[in-house]
Write an enzyme that holds these catalytic residues in place. Structure first.
Site, PDB file in Angstrom:
ATOM      1  N   ARG A   1      -9.695  -2.420   9.103  1.00 38.51           N
ATOM      2  CA  ARG A   1      -9.960  -1.320   8.178  1.00 38.51           C
ATOM      3  C   ARG A   1     -11.151  -1.600   7.269  1.00 38.51           C
ATOM      4  O   ARG A   1     -11.692  -0.685   6.634  1.00 38.51           O
ATOM      5  CB  ARG A   1      -8.714  -1.009   7.346  1.00 38.51           C
ATOM      6  CG  ARG A   1      -8.312  -2.093   6.383  1.00 38.51           C
ATOM      7  CD  ARG A   1      -6.957  -1.828   5.754  1.00 38.51           C
ATOM      8  NE  ARG A   1      -6.907  -0.515   5.125  1.00 38.51           N
ATOM      9  CZ  ARG A   1      -7.368  -0.261   3.906  1.00 38.51           C
ATOM     10  NH1 ARG A   1      -7.965  -1.232   3.214  1.00 38.51           N
ATOM     11  NH2 ARG A   1      -7.271   0.942   3.389  1.00 38.51           N
TER      12      ARG A   1
ATOM     13  N   ASP B   1      -9.471  -0.567  -2.935  1.00 38.88           N
ATOM     14  CA  ASP B   1      -8.100  -0.983  -2.661  1.00 38.88           C
ATOM     15  C   ASP B   1      -7.610  -2.009  -3.674  1.00 38.88           C
ATOM     16  O   ASP B   1      -8.403  -2.706  -4.311  1.00 38.88           O
ATOM     17  CB  ASP B   1      -8.001  -1.621  -1.271  1.00 38.88           C
ATOM     18  CG  ASP B   1      -8.004  -0.591  -0.165  1.00 38.88           C
ATOM     19  OD1 ASP B   1      -7.640   0.568  -0.435  1.00 38.88           O
ATOM     20  OD2 ASP B   1      -8.377  -0.944   0.960  1.00 38.88           O
TER      21      ASP B   1
ATOM     22  N   GLU C   1      11.465 -21.544  17.349  1.00 39.75           N
ATOM     23  CA  GLU C   1      11.405 -22.439  16.199  1.00 39.75           C
ATOM     24  C   GLU C   1       9.974 -22.781  15.797  1.00 39.75           C
ATOM     25  O   GLU C   1       9.755 -23.469  14.803  1.00 39.75           O
ATOM     26  CB  GLU C   1      12.163 -23.741  16.495  1.00 39.75           C
ATOM     27  CG  GLU C   1      13.667 -23.575  16.521  1.00 39.75           C
ATOM     28  CD  GLU C   1      14.214 -23.113  15.169  1.00 39.75           C
ATOM     29  OE1 GLU C   1      13.868 -23.711  14.145  1.00 39.75           O
ATOM     30  OE2 GLU C   1      14.980 -22.133  15.147  1.00 39.75           O
TER      31      GLU C   1
ATOM     32  N   PRO D   1       4.238 -19.932   9.318  1.00 39.20           N
ATOM     33  CA  PRO D   1       4.643 -20.018   7.906  1.00 39.20           C
ATOM     34  C   PRO D   1       3.991 -21.188   7.180  1.00 39.20           C
ATOM     35  O   PRO D   1       3.927 -21.197   5.953  1.00 39.20           O
ATOM     36  CB  PRO D   1       6.166 -20.205   7.990  1.00 39.20           C
ATOM     37  CG  PRO D   1       6.553 -19.642   9.314  1.00 39.20           C
ATOM     38  CD  PRO D   1       5.401 -19.946  10.231  1.00 39.20           C
TER      39      PRO D   1
END
Length: 222
Positions: free
Chosen positions: A151, A166, A113, A86
């Site tokens: 992709r 896209d 954690e 994160p």
């Protein structure tokens, strides 16, 4: 291209890696994708990969030693090692396009954690986050990143223009798409898409893409 997802939950990854577009990429010899069990580099009888945090606090922290040993074996001079966290830089389409040019990627997946900070400080080349939220397992994020990269490899998608058109590849969100039936439950396909006028269709698509971007993601328009 070779992508290895280093995780304590390799079975979680295999269903996605062995299906759909990712399977096609491997069948065509365009990508080699592997979920690698980090526990094989744990040396104690319990194959331990985590321990309690220094300084106290809840949860467990992924240990540096198994990760270090794994990278000693997996890493080559061409490898890019990425920590899924994160705290990483936000993953975007341009990063997927950048990574498409890398021949070998190893993604380190945290759990509990988090991962001993010395991994980020000394062992990785990049840190990536897929969004401002927390997952229980970094392998989930690694799978998202893998799919986004693979992709883009030429020959993977059935239509070479699909990846080019896209959302985000053009700097704006994608335009709406419709298919048969022409009318369902009283809801109709826009007349312009049925007109056969390709210039008008292209103009409509560009305008709808801009409208959607302005409404939902104005940040993309600067």
């Amino acid at each position: 291209m070779k992508i290895q997802i280093l995780t304590i939950f390799p079975a979680m990854c295999r269903g996605l890696l062995e299906g759909s577009i990712l399977k096609r990429a491997q069948d065509k010899g365009l990508a080699e994708l592997e979920a690698v069990d980090l526990r094989q580099w744990a040396v104690d009888k319990h194959r331990t990969t985590d321990d309690t945090p220094y300084g106290g606090g809840p949860g467990m922290v992924m240990k540096i030693e198994p990760i270090y040993r794994a990278l000693q074996e997996l890493r080559t001079p061409d490898t890019k090692v990425v920590l899924m966290t994160p705290q990483g830089r936000p993953f975007q389409q341009r990063i997927a396009e950048e990574y498409r040019e890398v021949s070998h990627i190893v993604m380190i997946c945290g759990h509990y954690e988090g991962v001993d900070q010395r991994v980020a400080d000394h062992l990785v080349d990049d840190e990536i986050s897929i969004g401002d939220y927390v997952l229980t397992n970094g392998a989930l994020a690694a799978l998202v990143v893998t799919d986004a990269i693979v992709r883009l490899i030429p020959g993977v998608l059935g239509d070479a223009d699909s990846a080019v058109q896209d959302s985000f590849s053009t700097g704006v969100l994608d335009h709406p798409h419709f298919t048969r039936p022409e009318v369902f439950n009283g809801w109709s396909v826009p007349d312009v898409l049925m007109s056969g006028n390709h210039a008008a269709i292209e103009k409509w698509r560009r305008q709808r893409a801009l409208d959607l971007t302005r409404e939902r993601r104005p940040d993309l328009l600067g």
